[in-house]
Design a protein around this motif. Structure first.
Motif, PDB file in Angstrom:
ATOM      1  N   LEU A   1       0.813  -1.215   0.000  1.00  0.00           N
ATOM      2  CA  LEU A   1       0.000   0.000   0.000  1.00  0.00           C
ATOM      3  C   LEU A   1       0.848   1.269   0.000  1.00  0.00           C
ATOM      4  O   LEU A   1       1.930   1.301   0.589  1.00  0.00           O
ATOM      5  N   HIS A   2       0.304   2.305  -0.645  1.00  0.00           N
ATOM      6  CA  HIS A   2       0.994   3.591  -0.728  1.00  0.00           C
ATOM      7  C   HIS A   2      -0.018   4.725  -0.624  1.00  0.00           C
ATOM      8  O   HIS A   2      -1.221   4.525  -0.809  1.00  0.00           O
ATOM      9  N   ALA A   3       0.486   5.919  -0.372  1.00  0.00           N
ATOM     10  CA  ALA A   3      -0.368   7.108  -0.293  1.00  0.00           C
ATOM     11  C   ALA A   3      -1.208   7.224  -1.561  1.00  0.00           C
ATOM     12  O   ALA A   3      -0.721   7.009  -2.664  1.00  0.00           O
ATOM     13  N   GLY A   4      -2.491   7.522  -1.381  1.00  0.00           N
ATOM     14  CA  GLY A   4      -3.403   7.688  -2.499  1.00  0.00           C
ATOM     15  C   GLY A   4      -4.136   6.435  -2.909  1.00  0.00           C
ATOM     16  O   GLY A   4      -5.119   6.507  -3.648  1.00  0.00           O
ATOM     17  N   ASP A   5      -3.680   5.256  -2.457  1.00  0.00           N
ATOM     18  CA  ASP A   5      -4.334   4.006  -2.828  1.00  0.00           C
ATOM     19  C   ASP A   5      -5.746   3.925  -2.259  1.00  0.00           C
ATOM     20  O   ASP A   5      -5.996   4.334  -1.125  1.00  0.00           O
ATOM     21  N   ALA A   6      -6.654   3.374  -3.063  1.00  0.00           N
ATOM     22  CA  ALA A   6      -8.030   3.136  -2.629  1.00  0.00           C
ATOM     23  C   ALA A   6      -8.078   1.780  -1.933  1.00  0.00           C
ATOM     24  O   ALA A   6      -7.674   0.771  -2.517  1.00  0.00           O
ATOM     25  N   VAL A   7      -8.540   1.749  -0.681  1.00  0.00           N
ATOM     26  CA  VAL A   7      -8.539   0.518   0.102  1.00  0.00           C
ATOM     27  C   VAL A   7      -9.890   0.294   0.773  1.00  0.00           C
ATOM     28  O   VAL A   7     -10.689   1.211   0.941  1.00  0.00           O
ATOM     29  N   ILE A   8     -10.096  -0.953   1.161  1.00  0.00           N
ATOM     30  CA  ILE A   8     -11.217  -1.349   2.006  1.00  0.00           C
ATOM     31  C   ILE A   8     -10.605  -1.983   3.246  1.00  0.00           C
ATOM     32  O   ILE A   8      -9.754  -2.868   3.130  1.00  0.00           O
ATOM     33  N   VAL A   9     -11.023  -1.512   4.424  1.00  0.00           N
ATOM     34  CA  VAL A   9     -10.484  -2.022   5.688  1.00  0.00           C
ATOM     35  C   VAL A   9     -11.632  -2.564   6.518  1.00  0.00           C
ATOM     36  O   VAL A   9     -12.645  -1.889   6.715  1.00  0.00           O
ATOM     37  N   ILE A  10     -11.463  -3.784   7.003  1.00  0.00           N
ATOM     38  CA  ILE A  10     -12.417  -4.406   7.924  1.00  0.00           C
ATOM     39  C   ILE A  10     -11.714  -4.528   9.269  1.00  0.00           C
ATOM     40  O   ILE A  10     -10.563  -4.982   9.327  1.00  0.00           O
ATOM     41  N   GLY A  11     -12.386  -4.098  10.326  1.00  0.00           N
ATOM     42  CA  GLY A  11     -11.757  -4.181  11.634  1.00  0.00           C
ATOM     43  C   GLY A  11     -12.711  -3.787  12.740  1.00  0.00           C
ATOM     44  O   GLY A  11     -13.928  -3.716  12.542  1.00  0.00           O
ATOM     45  N   LYS A  12     -12.115  -3.527  13.892  1.00  0.00           N
ATOM     46  CA  LYS A  12     -12.876  -3.143  15.080  1.00  0.00           C
ATOM     47  C   LYS A  12     -12.376  -1.794  15.572  1.00  0.00           C
ATOM     48  O   LYS A  12     -11.171  -1.520  15.541  1.00  0.00           O
ATOM     49  N   LEU A  13     -13.311  -0.965  16.034  1.00  0.00           N
ATOM     50  CA  LEU A  13     -12.929   0.316  16.606  1.00  0.00           C
ATOM     51  C   LEU A  13     -12.349   0.113  17.996  1.00  0.00           C
ATOM     52  O   LEU A  13     -12.817  -0.734  18.764  1.00  0.00           O
ATOM     53  N   ALA A  14     -11.307   0.883  18.299  1.00  0.00           N
ATOM     54  CA  ALA A  14     -10.660   0.792  19.607  1.00  0.00           C
ATOM     55  C   ALA A  14     -10.332   2.189  20.107  1.00  0.00           C
ATOM     56  O   ALA A  14     -10.050   3.093  19.315  1.00  0.00           O
ATOM     57  N   ASP A  15     -10.367   2.358  21.411  1.00  0.00           N
ATOM     58  CA  ASP A  15     -10.018   3.627  22.033  1.00  0.00           C
ATOM     59  C   ASP A  15      -8.498   3.727  22.125  1.00  0.00           C
ATOM     60  O   ASP A  15      -7.832   2.831  22.624  1.00  0.00           O
ATOM     61  N   ASN A  16      -7.943   4.817  21.622  1.00  0.00           N
ATOM     62  CA  ASN A  16      -6.505   5.059  21.699  1.00  0.00           C
ATOM     63  C   ASN A  16      -6.263   6.425  22.347  1.00  0.00           C
ATOM     64  O   ASN A  16      -5.365   7.159  21.958  1.00  0.00           O
ATOM     65  N   SER A  17      -7.082   6.766  23.346  1.00  0.00           N
ATOM     66  CA  SER A  17      -6.972   8.049  24.027  1.00  0.00           C
ATOM     67  C   SER A  17      -5.750   8.049  24.936  1.00  0.00           C
ATOM     68  O   SER A  17      -5.283   6.997  25.378  1.00  0.00           O
ATOM     69  N   PHE A  18      -5.235   9.253  25.192  1.00  0.00           N
ATOM     70  CA  PHE A  18      -4.089   9.381  26.084  1.00  0.00           C
ATOM     71  C   PHE A  18      -4.143  10.740  26.766  1.00  0.00           C
ATOM     72  O   PHE A  18      -4.809  11.662  26.294  1.00  0.00           O
ATOM     73  N   THR A  19      -3.451  10.860  27.889  1.00  0.00           N
ATOM     74  CA  THR A  19      -3.356  12.128  28.597  1.00  0.00           C
ATOM     75  C   THR A  19      -1.919  12.613  28.475  1.00  0.00           C
ATOM     76  O   THR A  19      -1.003  11.962  28.988  1.00  0.00           O
ATOM     77  N   PRO A  20      -1.713  13.736  27.785  1.00  0.00           N
ATOM     78  CA  PRO A  20      -0.351  14.255  27.631  1.00  0.00           C
ATOM     79  C   PRO A  20       0.253  14.619  28.986  1.00  0.00           C
ATOM     80  O   PRO A  20      -0.463  15.019  29.913  1.00  0.00           O
TER      81      PRO A  20
END
Length: 135
Positions: A69-88
């Motif tokens: 894969l490269h920038a600009g490529d058209a893709v389909i992604v299957i997955g699960k949403l996950a929380d990636n929150s952080f406190t600086p």
């Protein structure tokens, strides 16, 4: 089932890194979903601003996607949403971030062509496909 499917274009070159302790591959990239609609008043097609989604993939999927894969490529992604929150450091309130943890990634063949190369030794158990032989 807690899966979602998103189709979009990769924004910038995917970044492949390896965990220094485990050696596990991790690939990060973002995709933009563009929504187009027909404006009946003006008689023209218009575009809404793109919606960006952070994607992360691990292990073999990360390595295969990084090579493909490269920038600009058209893709389909299957997955699960996950929380990636952080406190600086030095702040009390967290920065809220959600990412799509990819289980499958493929080219969007509505907008691209692809050539698939199977990895040696990665055939599925019970596959009915006969092995390729050299002439």
């Amino acid at each position: 089932m807690n899966e979602i499917t998103l189709a979009g274009n990769i924004g910038k070159e995917p970044e492949l890194t390896y965990n220094k302790d485990t050696g596990e591959a991790r690939l990060r990239f973002s995709i933009a979903q563009n929504d187009r609609y027909f404006d009946r008043r003006s008689g023209e097609w218009r575009e809404n601003p793109p919606v960006w989604t952070d994607v992360v993939a691990f292990r073999e999927l990360a390595e295969n996607a990084a090579e493909s894969l490269h920038a600009g490529d058209a893709v389909i992604v299957i997955g699960k949403l996950a929380d990636n929150s952080f406190t600086p450091a030095g702040q009390d309130s967290p920065v809220r971030r959600t990412e799509l943890r990819a289980q499958s990634i493929g080219a969007d063949l509505r907008r691209a062509r692809a050539s698939v190369t199977r990895q040696a030794g990665r055939e599925r158990a019970g596959s009915t496909t006969a092995p390729q032989t050299a002439d």
